[in-house]
Each structure stands twice: as C-alpha cells, then as structure tokens.
Design an enzyme around this catalytic site. Structure first.
Site, PDB file in Angstrom:
ATOM      1  N   ASN A  63       0.870  -1.180   0.000  1.00  0.00           N
ATOM      2  CA  ASN A  63       0.000   0.000   0.000  1.00  0.00           C
ATOM      3  C   ASN A  63       0.906   1.228   0.000  1.00  0.00           C
ATOM      4  O   ASN A  63       1.476   1.569   1.027  1.00  0.00           O
ATOM      5  CB  ASN A  63      -0.896  -0.041   1.253  1.00  0.00           C
ATOM      6  CG  ASN A  63      -1.754   1.197   1.377  1.00  0.00           C
ATOM      7  OD1 ASN A  63      -1.807   2.032   0.482  1.00  0.00           O
ATOM      8  ND2 ASN A  63      -2.448   1.312   2.505  1.00  0.00           N
ATOM      9  N   TRP A  64       1.007   1.853  -1.159  1.00  0.00           N
ATOM     10  CA  TRP A  64       1.936   2.979  -1.298  1.00  0.00           C
ATOM     11  C   TRP A  64       1.351   4.283  -0.780  1.00  0.00           C
ATOM     12  O   TRP A  64       2.024   5.316  -0.805  1.00  0.00           O
ATOM     13  CB  TRP A  64       2.381   3.122  -2.759  1.00  0.00           C
ATOM     14  CG  TRP A  64       3.226   1.976  -3.258  1.00  0.00           C
ATOM     15  CD1 TRP A  64       3.690   0.912  -2.516  1.00  0.00           C
ATOM     16  CD2 TRP A  64       3.711   1.766  -4.591  1.00  0.00           C
ATOM     17  NE1 TRP A  64       4.431   0.066  -3.312  1.00  0.00           N
ATOM     18  CE2 TRP A  64       4.468   0.569  -4.591  1.00  0.00           C
ATOM     19  CE3 TRP A  64       3.585   2.473  -5.786  1.00  0.00           C
ATOM     20  CZ2 TRP A  64       5.078   0.062  -5.731  1.00  0.00           C
ATOM     21  CZ3 TRP A  64       4.198   1.981  -6.933  1.00  0.00           C
ATOM     22  CH2 TRP A  64       4.938   0.793  -6.908  1.00  0.00           C
ATOM     23  N   LYS A  65       0.098   4.248  -0.392  1.00  0.00           N
ATOM     24  CA  LYS A  65      -0.573   5.426   0.188  1.00  0.00           C
ATOM     25  C   LYS A  65      -0.359   6.652  -0.706  1.00  0.00           C
ATOM     26  O   LYS A  65      -0.393   6.540  -1.929  1.00  0.00           O
ATOM     27  CB  LYS A  65      -0.098   5.637   1.626  1.00  0.00           C
ATOM     28  CG  LYS A  65      -0.262   4.372   2.474  1.00  0.00           C
ATOM     29  CD  LYS A  65      -0.182   4.609   3.937  1.00  0.00           C
ATOM     30  CE  LYS A  65      -0.250   3.282   4.664  1.00  0.00           C
ATOM     31  NZ  LYS A  65      -0.327   3.417   6.105  1.00  0.00           N
ATOM     32  N   GLY A  84       2.607  -1.356   4.407  1.00  0.00           N
ATOM     33  CA  GLY A  84       2.628   0.074   4.102  1.00  0.00           C
ATOM     34  C   GLY A  84       4.054   0.561   3.944  1.00  0.00           C
ATOM     35  O   GLY A  84       4.655   0.464   2.876  1.00  0.00           O
ATOM     36  N   GLY A  85       4.621   1.078   5.020  1.00  0.00           N
ATOM     37  CA  GLY A  85       5.938   1.721   4.962  1.00  0.00           C
ATOM     38  C   GLY A  85       7.006   0.886   4.277  1.00  0.00           C
ATOM     39  O   GLY A  85       7.752   1.394   3.417  1.00  0.00           O
TER      40      GLY A  85
HETATM   41  C1  PEP Z   1      -1.079  -0.103   6.103  1.00  0.00           C
HETATM   42  O1  PEP Z   1      -1.275   1.102   6.167  1.00  0.00           O
HETATM   43  O2  PEP Z   1      -1.853  -0.826   5.468  1.00  0.00           O
HETATM   44  C2  PEP Z   1       0.075  -0.639   6.799  1.00  0.00           C
HETATM   45  C3  PEP Z   1       0.082  -1.891   7.104  1.00  0.00           C
HETATM   46  O3  PEP Z   1       1.074   0.266   7.092  1.00  0.00           O
HETATM   47  P1  PEP Z   1       2.488  -0.080   7.800  1.00  0.00           P
HETATM   48  O4  PEP Z   1       3.026  -1.320   7.185  1.00  0.00           O
HETATM   49  O5  PEP Z   1       3.334   1.124   7.511  1.00  0.00           O
HETATM   50  O6  PEP Z   1       2.197  -0.247   9.258  1.00  0.00           O
END
Ligand code: PEP
Length: 246
Positions: free
Chosen positions: A12-14, A229-230
């Site tokens: 998820n590149w947001k 995400g990150g």
């Molecule tokens: C997300 O936002 O879906 C997520 C899992 O973020 P992170 O991996 O950065 O916690």
C-alpha cells in the site's frame, strides 16, 4: 499460512512519491519477483495506477487501487469508480483501510457498498478490519473485528480480508504472535460460517510488517500474506517480506 492457499504480499503505497518513483519501484519489484512463492500486488496512488499497470504489463506483479467510490459513475467530484480502476489496469482494490475510515468517516455500511461496487466491476476487494488501541485495551478486539466483518461484507462476498490493528499501522508496534493468530482464527471462523469458500479466502496481516518480523508472522496459522505500508516503499524490503512468505 492456510494449506492450499497461495500467499499474497500487497504493498500500500498510500500518498507517497512521484510517478517516476512509482514506476521505478514497480520495475524493481518486478525484477525481483522471479521464483517467489507469493503473489505480489502493488497499490499506487490513484493517479499512478494506469502508468504503473502499463509498466507492469506481462510481469508477475498485479496492480490495485487504494479505494473506490460505491457508485459506478456520477457527480462525485474528486472520486474514482471501480470500473475506472479496472479500466486503468487494476485487478484488486483496498477498501475500508483504517485511514479511510478515520479521515473520510467511512462506516461499515459505506465499505460494504464499495465492496459491492468492486465486485460488480470485476475487482478483488481487500477489505481491512482492525481494532483501535482503546478497543484492544478494553478487551474488544475480537468483537470489533467480528462486527466489521458482519457489516462490511455483503452476501456472496469473495475476496481478501486484511487484519490491520489500527495501533500497529505505521507505529513499529506489532501484536504478539498469539494475538495475531487468535484474531485470524476468529476471522477464519466468521468467513467459514458465512461464505462458501470461506475456508480458502486469504486473510492478510497488516501493521508494521517488516523484513525482520515477516517470517514469524507469515508462518502463523490463517495468515495468508501481508498488507504492507511503509516497508513497501522500498522495493528490496518489500521483496524480502515476499521471500519470507516461503
Ligand atoms: C497499512 O497502512 O496498510 C500498513 C500496514 O502500514 P504499515 O506497514 O506502515 O504499518
């Protein structure tokens, strides 16, 4: 893992990066995808879905959206529809992410309508559920997730669930393996009770998944991949997580 279920590692590149960065990251992921046991998915910002899908055409990395509107078309300024995502080359779409639920006041009913729209457009919905820290501390985690599943998934649902404890997203904090396994078992039971094929639906874990913790999380029963995400913003880290899936 669930026997017979191929893991999915989804990024998820947001709302990060330029188009050039998105293309380069997608190409780097595709270049490292050979021989992996997991399916790979990247979910760029909506503006980058079509060019990233073009860059990945014919390669072993799928493209998804991060949200869609519940309507197929209409007067909804700034929104995009599920058919538009499909037309741009997406095959999947994240729905009900906690950032959408919080930033845009998306209720379970709204998420459910979006899931219906995604399915109608031929997209695989990845439906996010998960408790806040206050809900976990109050002993409500399983009840919250149960309610979100009951109210966010329409009859005849076929897709992917992502368990994402809100307090673990972007914080570096992760539930204990026992806590992850317990919620995933509860999700599996709810899916089996309600849907044909519920025993084989993918249930992803999301929340601060990194190369260093992925193998242990992905080895848990009913954890069929990750929503990342990150760490998905660095192709090498994303691929390291994918390799941890087996
Ligand atoms: C997300 O936002 O879906 C997520 C899992 O973020 P992170 O991996 O950065 O916690």
């Amino acid at each position: 893992m669930t026997p017979g279920v191929k893991p999915l590692i989804a990024g998820n590149w947001k709302m990060h990066g330029t188009l050039a960065e998105a293309r380069a990251r997608a190409e780097a992921v595709a270049a490292g995808a050979a021989g992996l046991q997991a399916d790979l998915l990247v979910c760029p910002p909506a503006l980058h879905v079509a060019p990233v899908a073009r860059a990945l055409r014919g390669l072993a990395v799928a493209v998804g959206g991060q949200d869609c509107h519940a309507a197929a078309k209409g007067a909804h300024t700034g929104d995009i529809s599920a058919p538009m995502l499909a037309d741009a080359g997406a095959t999947q779409v994240i729905l009900g992410h906690s950032e959408r639920r919080a930033d845009h006041a998306e209720s379970d009913a709204v998420v459910r309508a979006k899931v219906v729209a995604a399915l109608a457009a031929g997209l695989i919905p990845i439906v996010c559920v998960g408790e806040t820290e206050a809900e976990r501390l109050a002993g409500q985690a399983e009840a919250v997730v149960d309610r979100q599943l009951a109210e966010s998934l329409p009859e005849g649902f076929a897709g992917v669930i992502a368990y994402e404890p809100v307090w673990a997203i972007g914080t570096g904090r992760v539930p204990t393996e026992a806590d992850i396994a317990a919620i995933h078992a509860a999700i599996r039971a709810a899916l089996v009770a309600r849907f044909a094929g519920g025993g084989q639906m993918r249930i992803l874990y999301g929340g601060s998944m990194k190369p260093g913790n992925a193998a242990a999380i992905l080895a848990l029963p009913n954890v069929d991949g990750g929503l990342v995400g990150g760490a998905s913003l660095v192709a090498a880290d994303f691929l390291a997580i994918a390799r941890a899936a087996g």
